[in-house]
Enzyme design. Structure first.
Site, PDB file in Angstrom:
ATOM      1  CD1 TRP A   3      51.912  35.135  42.231  1.00 35.79           C
ATOM      2  CD2 TRP A   3      50.290  35.916  43.733  1.00 35.79           C
ATOM      3  NE1 TRP A   3      50.814  34.779  41.689  1.00 35.79           N
ATOM      4  CE2 TRP A   3      49.702  35.445  42.544  1.00 35.79           C
ATOM      5  CE3 TRP A   3      49.201  36.736  44.780  1.00 35.79           C
ATOM      6  CZ2 TRP A   3      48.403  35.141  42.272  1.00 35.79           C
ATOM      7  CZ3 TRP A   3      47.866  36.562  44.280  1.00 35.79           C
ATOM      8  CH2 TRP A   3      47.549  36.207  43.105  1.00 35.79           C
ATOM      9  NE  ARG A   4      53.472  35.933  37.363  1.00 36.90           N
ATOM     10  CZ  ARG A   4      52.223  35.787  36.587  1.00 36.90           C
ATOM     11  NH1 ARG A   4      51.994  37.076  35.806  1.00 36.90           N
ATOM     12  NH2 ARG A   4      51.931  34.645  36.136  1.00 36.90           N
TER      13      ARG A   4
ATOM     14  CB  SER B  18      35.013  18.805  45.693  1.00 41.20           C
ATOM     15  OG  SER B  18      35.281  18.479  46.980  1.00 41.20           O
TER      16      SER B  18
ATOM     17  CD  GLU C 218      52.663  28.846  43.580  1.00 43.92           C
ATOM     18  OE1 GLU C 218      51.655  28.077  43.283  1.00 43.92           O
ATOM     19  OE2 GLU C 218      53.069  29.686  42.691  1.00 43.92           O
TER      20      GLU C 218
ATOM     21  CB  CYS D 212      49.705  23.428  18.825  1.00 46.38           C
ATOM     22  SG  CYS D 212      48.565  22.846  20.036  1.00 46.38           S
TER      23      CYS D 212
ATOM     24  CE1 TYR E 150      52.625  24.560  39.962  1.00 42.65           C
ATOM     25  CE2 TYR E 150      51.506  24.700  41.997  1.00 42.65           C
ATOM     26  CZ  TYR E 150      51.824  25.282  40.806  1.00 42.65           C
ATOM     27  OH  TYR E 150      51.866  26.706  40.712  1.00 42.65           O
TER      28      TYR E 150
ATOM     29  CG  ASP F 122      49.758  24.564  36.963  1.00 37.31           C
ATOM     30  OD1 ASP F 122      50.098  24.266  35.680  1.00 37.31           O
ATOM     31  OD2 ASP F 122      49.212  25.762  37.128  1.00 37.31           O
TER      32      ASP F 122
ATOM     33  CB  THR G 287      41.591  28.835  44.509  1.00 38.31           C
ATOM     34  OG1 THR G 287      41.453  27.957  45.535  1.00 38.31           O
ATOM     35  CG2 THR G 287      40.841  30.203  45.038  1.00 38.31           C
TER      36      THR G 287
ATOM     37  CB  CYS H 121      47.041  27.057  26.143  1.00 37.37           C
ATOM     38  SG  CYS H 121      46.375  25.274  25.372  1.00 37.37           S
TER      39      CYS H 121
ATOM     40  CG  LEU I  50      40.651  30.894  49.771  1.00 37.70           C
ATOM     41  CD1 LEU I  50      40.235  31.625  48.479  1.00 37.70           C
ATOM     42  CD2 LEU I  50      41.914  31.300  50.289  1.00 37.70           C
TER      43      LEU I  50
ATOM     44  CE1 TYR J 157      38.842  20.708  48.152  1.00 37.72           C
ATOM     45  CE2 TYR J 157      39.631  22.437  46.466  1.00 37.72           C
ATOM     46  CZ  TYR J 157      38.989  21.130  46.794  1.00 37.72           C
ATOM     47  OH  TYR J 157      38.194  20.405  45.883  1.00 37.72           O
TER      48      TYR J 157
END
Length: 347
Positions: A19-20, A299, A32, A203, A115, A133, A38, A187, A75, A77
């Site tokens: 998707w980039r 969850s 998204e 940092c 988001y 996010d 996920t 990170c 997948l 949700y």
DNA sequence: CAACCGTGGCG
DNA sequence: TCGCCAAGGTT
């Protein structure tokens, strides 16, 4: 500048993700939504299959909800899939099938929050919106030593403001991708790779050895236990399914006939329950086997699931009028929650 | 606002 | 084993 360091890091370390390579808002939208809570590795296959089956907004709008859910099977949700489908129909009906190009109209679509609206606005339309996010919360809290809870309304405000400031005049689509990717690869939540991090000198967390204390989050609530007894009622060629209703987990998906209890029950007691007896009145059955309890963790719930397979002769199958009698070969057409899918794969 | 909504992976 | 986390949103 801090953001140019992150962008520089990104240019050298970014992954090549499907998707980039596009600015098509539809493709970015699908990615998204799938990426919500996920991981990237999980999403990639689903993304390709989904785009193949529904290449445009119109294709998605014209599909049946069951078909869309089927592509989402496994997948999690699943309301994401239902909202996606609804939103596609809305776009066809109200925007002539053209994805809206303003932040406010994107935000109005079902399943899109602040988001996701920011991410689509930036990635597809180059709008100046900082997408915050889980990765961004982590990076910002460590970088600037922000101890506010990231999942409280107050904290969200703080981090959004910080992200807006940090973006400054950077290209929104590059900046957003960069800081998110930085959080995902460098990170990281566990064992961040501080040793070769280009932001060491600035940092807070690194300088104060607070990497493991940041970010801070409100604790999760306690899990509730539920006890599911699934009856795999089958003949030579068929078995029974039912569709789940609204107001509970796995809405609109398909499952075996279910006896739910408040506690764990032994088989000898289960067959004396009202549900069991009403189910098999006038039907000759043969209880084949019972699988040991497996705990399926959602969850917010622990599902203690046992499968009991019950063989029924062919003619009796049509006595179960309240269930759907399905050809064993055609199970693939029905969206199934993971435990049901796994059971069928073994059976 | 707090509870709800899946699944897989990792330490 | 088990709690936490992962490109969150809705009610």
């Amino acid at each position: 500048m801090l953001n140019s360091k992150i962008i520089n890091w990104y240019e050298f370390n970014k992954r090549d993700l499907p998707w980039r390579n596009t600015t098509n808002p539809y493709n970015i939208w699908i990615s998204e939504i799938m990426l919500q809570q996920t991981q990237v590795v999980t999403v990639i296959d689903y993304y390709h299959r989904f785009i193949n089956s529904f290449p445009t907004i119109k294709d998605l709008a014209l599909a049946s909800e069951q078909d869309v859910l089927n592509h989402w099977q496994g997948l999690g949700y699943y309301s994401r899939a239902r909202n996606l489908h609804q939103a596609a129909k809305f776009i066809v009906d109200n925007y002539n099938g053209v994805f809206p190009n303003s932040f406010d109209n994107i935000l109005k679509l079902k399943g899109i929050g602040v988001y996701t609206a920011s991410a689509i606005a930036a990635f597809a339309f180059g709008l100046s919106k900082a997408a915050v996010d889980g990765n961004v919360y982590r990076v910002l809290s460590r970088l600037f030593g922000v101890y506010e809870l990231t999942n409280s309304p107050k904290g969200k405000k703080t981090f959004q403001l910080l992200a807006d400031e940090l973006m400054a005049n950077a290209e929104p689509h590059i900046y957003n991708q960069a800081i998110i990717e930085f959080g995902a690869l460098q990170c990281t939540a566990k064992k961040p790779m501080c040793e070769d991090c280009p932001l060491q000198a600035q940092c807070f967390a690194y300088l104060n050895k607070e990497q493991n204390s940041l970010p801070t989050k409100k604790k999760k609530i306690k899990l509730t236990n539920r006890y599911f007894y699934y009856l795999y009622i089958f003949s030579e060629e068929h078995f029974l399914l039912q569709q789940r209703g609204d107001g509970d987990i796995w809405r609109k998906m398909f499952e075996f006939p279910l006896i739910e209890a408040n506690n764990r029950i032994e088989l000898v007691d289960l067959i004396h329950t009202e549900t069991w007896r009403s189910l098999f009145v006038d039907v000759k059955i043969e209880v084949k086997d019972q699988l040991a309890t497996k705990v399926h963790k959602l969850s917010h719930q622990n599902l203690h699931i046992e499968f009991i397979s019950v063989k029924v002769d062919r003619d009796s199958m049509n006595k179960f009028s309240s269930f759907i009698c399905i050809d064993k070969e055609k199970a693939i057409n029905f969206p199934l929650p993971k435990p049901i899918e796994s059971y069928l794969a073994r059976a």
